[in-house]
Design a protein around this motif. Structure first.
Motif, short mmCIF file in Angstrom:
data_model
loop_
_atom_site.label_atom_id
_atom_site.label_comp_id
_atom_site.label_asym_id
_atom_site.label_seq_id
_atom_site.Cartn_x
_atom_site.Cartn_y
_atom_site.Cartn_z
N LEU A 114 23.89 44.01 32.46
CA LEU A 114 24.60 44.11 31.20
C LEU A 114 24.26 45.43 30.50
O LEU A 114 23.10 45.81 30.42
N SER A 115 25.29 46.12 30.02
CA SER A 115 25.12 47.37 29.28
C SER A 115 24.34 48.41 30.09
O SER A 115 23.43 49.07 29.60
N ARG A 116 24.78 48.58 31.33
CA ARG A 116 24.12 49.53 32.22
C ARG A 116 25.12 50.56 32.80
O ARG A 116 24.76 51.32 33.70
N GLY A 117 26.36 50.54 32.33
CA GLY A 117 27.33 51.53 32.79
C GLY A 117 27.93 51.23 34.15
O GLY A 117 28.55 52.12 34.75
N VAL A 118 27.81 49.97 34.63
CA VAL A 118 28.36 49.64 35.94
C VAL A 118 29.50 48.62 35.88
O VAL A 118 30.22 48.45 36.86
N ARG A 119 29.66 47.94 34.74
CA ARG A 119 30.67 46.86 34.69
C ARG A 119 32.08 47.40 34.88
O ARG A 119 32.90 46.77 35.57
N TRP A 120 32.41 48.53 34.29
CA TRP A 120 33.76 49.10 34.43
C TRP A 120 34.07 49.40 35.89
O TRP A 120 35.13 49.07 36.41
N SER A 121 33.12 50.00 36.58
CA SER A 121 33.28 50.30 38.00
C SER A 121 33.43 49.01 38.81
O SER A 121 34.26 48.93 39.72
N ASP A 122 32.66 47.98 38.44
CA ASP A 122 32.77 46.69 39.14
C ASP A 122 34.15 46.07 38.94
O ASP A 122 34.75 45.55 39.88
N LEU A 123 34.64 46.08 37.70
CA LEU A 123 35.97 45.53 37.45
C LEU A 123 37.03 46.25 38.27
O LEU A 123 37.94 45.61 38.83
N ARG A 124 36.93 47.55 38.36
CA ARG A 124 37.92 48.34 39.09
C ARG A 124 37.97 47.95 40.56
O ARG A 124 39.04 47.82 41.15
N ARG A 125 36.80 47.77 41.17
CA ARG A 125 36.81 47.45 42.61
C ARG A 125 37.10 45.97 42.85
O ARG A 125 37.82 45.62 43.80
N LEU A 126 36.58 45.09 42.00
CA LEU A 126 36.80 43.66 42.21
C LEU A 126 38.23 43.24 41.92
O LEU A 126 38.71 42.23 42.46
N ASN A 127 38.93 43.99 41.10
CA ASN A 127 40.33 43.67 40.81
C ASN A 127 41.22 43.78 42.04
O ASN A 127 42.33 43.22 42.05
N LYS A 128 40.77 44.47 43.05
CA LYS A 128 41.58 44.61 44.28
C LYS A 128 41.58 43.32 45.09
O LYS A 128 42.41 43.15 45.98
N ASP A 129 40.63 42.44 44.81
CA ASP A 129 40.48 41.19 45.56
C ASP A 129 40.99 40.04 44.69
O ASP A 129 40.42 39.78 43.63
N PRO A 130 42.05 39.35 45.09
CA PRO A 130 42.59 38.26 44.27
C PRO A 130 41.57 37.20 43.89
O PRO A 130 41.71 36.53 42.87
N ARG A 131 40.52 37.04 44.69
CA ARG A 131 39.48 36.05 44.38
C ARG A 131 38.72 36.40 43.10
O ARG A 131 38.21 35.50 42.41
N PHE A 132 38.64 37.69 42.79
CA PHE A 132 37.80 38.13 41.69
C PHE A 132 38.57 38.90 40.62
O PHE A 132 37.97 39.32 39.62
N ALA A 133 39.85 39.09 40.80
CA ALA A 133 40.65 39.83 39.82
C ALA A 133 40.65 39.10 38.48
O ALA A 133 40.67 37.87 38.43
N LYS A 134 40.65 39.87 37.40
CA LYS A 134 40.52 39.28 36.07
C LYS A 134 41.37 40.04 35.06
O LYS A 134 41.38 41.27 35.05
#
Length: 459
Positions: A396-416
């Motif tokens: 949390l609050s480490r500058g990685v969540r945005w990058s995680d959302l971008r890559r996980l959104n490509k997978d329907p299992r984890f898209a949000k």
């Protein structure tokens, strides 16, 4: 430090709006002090207030789903903060925003390029110290480009075309070179090249965590390959970093009632760096996402280590690895992230027992000791989901969540789909950010586009 700041005049003078393609460049003058020794070059790289503290983009967090701000705070912050917070397609950068989100991160690139340009004239790239200085400069350039790419470039696509718009890759201090955007592929190729070269040159140990060492370069490569979804390489480099340093804090030993849980430069820190800051991100005003807070078990010590009860059914974040409170956040590299990278990559490779071993090793240091039992899963799918949940809770609050959302959104299992609600007490306005929306790539500041003539990101 005075010498470092004196040399930084060489960098600062170039960052003003002095004309066209020279916007990102270093301009020297007869009054400028020119680095002429290895001590001078090291002083440039040791200018911590300019290299490490507050010189990385805050847009890495401002649009994430980990927090929200009450309406009264939303009304107080700048227009750029408001527009970025609600994912407005074209937020208008004021000069302070241009500086914080673009000029300052590129200033680190300029410092690195100055060092790399001057080093052969001073040392011939032959001494051990000269090699360490070169590795440090390459690390700062590659690390800066990686964080900028998470904001201004489309996510890397392992299965498709990466010919889209990348960063303007400045590799020399020559201000006569025009600023031209590379491709996404070219941007990541440069990031990986710089960090790999840095790993070859950097020492195993350094005196201060504001300087990168070999483990920092490996950790940065692991983070970069994870963002690229090249999971075998991410696992390999995370393992290399942990082979050099793998110490975790046992949260059972912390003073969980302290106003600030962590001191700066604590023992999990591999490389210390912080972002630019905005009021909307300040823990005094930003409230932790309610569902995220409730996802922590009562026996999970992070629930007390990371959060403060505001007394009104909201919670603030106090667990910054910066070791202080402010408008910025920790973007550096730490041991806990590496265990999570290893766990995720192993889960994706179907190596469930190894993945759970790494996850449980981390969680053993986070839960009440006498109540911790290793988590178990029924298969690789459950394993991956659990690890991704723990990744969000840990980083949390480490500058990685945005990058995680971008890559996980490509997978329907984890898209949000992200949701913001602005409620003034009488009216509610809801804003959404669907998966893979073009707004997951921020606009380059409009003034930069006007001055350089570079192509803007699509809307």
């Amino acid at each position: 430090m005075k010498k470092a700041l004196s040399f930084l005049s060489l960098i600062v003078a170039a960052m003003c709006f002095c004309g066209c393609e020279k916007y990102l460049d270093i301009r020297s003058s007869k009054s400028t002090v020119i680095p002429s020794s290895l001590d001078d070059l090291q002083a440039l790289l040791d200018a911590t207030p300019h290299i490490n503290l507050g010189f990385y983009p805050a847009l890495l967090e401002i649009a994430t789903d980990d927090y929200f701000v009450p309406h009264n705070i939303y009304n107080l912050v700048t227009a750029f903060e408001q527009e970025s917070y609600i994912w407005k397609p074209e937020p208008l950068y004021l000069q302070q925003d241009v500086n914080g989100e673009w000029t300052n991160p590129f200033r680190n690139v300029s410092i690195a390029n100055t060092v790399l340009d001057r080093l052969p004239m001073i040392d011939g790239n032959t001494s051990t110290r000269g090699q360490h200085i070169k590795g440090t400069a390459l690390f700062f350039r590659g690390f800066s480009y990686f964080l900028l790419a998470q904001v201004y470039c489309a996510p890397y696509n392992t299965q498709g075309n990466n010919s889209g718009l990348g960063l303007p890759l400045r590799l020399t201090p020559d201000f006569n070179e025009p600023s031209v955007r590379s491709s996404v592929q070219g941007t990541y190729d440069q990031i990986i090249s710089d960090l790999n070269s840095a790993a070859d040159l950097l020492p195993v140990t350094v005196e201060f965590p504001t300087r990168p060492n070999k483990a920092a370069a490996y950790a940065a490569l692991a983070r970069a390959y994870l963002a690229m979804e090249v999971y075998d390489q991410a696992d390999e480099y995370a393992a290399k970093a942990l082979n050099l340093y793998d110490e975790l804090i046992d949260f059972n030993e912390l003073d969980l009632g302290a106003a600030l849980t962590f001191a700066p430069f604590h023992r999990e820190t591999i490389f210390y760096a912080a972002s630019n800051g905005y009021t909307v991100l300040n823990p005094r005003y930003a409230c932790v996402d309610t569902e995220l807070y409730e996802s922590y078990d009562e026996l999970d010590l992070r629930k007390k280590a990371f959060f403060t009860d505001n007394g009104n059914d909201t919670y603030s974040f106090k667990g910054s690895y910066m070791g202080n409170t402010g408008n910025g956040f920790f973007v550096g590299l730490a041991v806990d992230e590496l265990f999570l990278i290893r766990a995720e990559c192993q889960a994706r490779a179907g190596r469930t027992p190894e993945a759970m071993e790494h996850l449980n090793h981390l969680l053993r240091h986070r839960w009440v000791a006498e109540h911790f039992a290793p988590l178990q899963v029924s298969g690789s799918e459950e394993c991956l989901r659990l690890i991704l949940e723990e990744r969000r809770k840990e980083l949390l609050s480490r500058g990685v969540r945005w990058s995680d959302l971008r890559r996980l959104n490509k997978d329907p299992r984890f898209a949000k789909t992200l949701i913001r609600v602005i409620d003034d007490g009488s009216n509610q306005t809801t804003y959404t950010l669907p998966p893979n929306d073009p707004r997951y790539v921020f606009l380059i500041p409009q003034e930069v586009i006007r001055i350089t003539g570079m192509q803007q990101n699509l809307r």
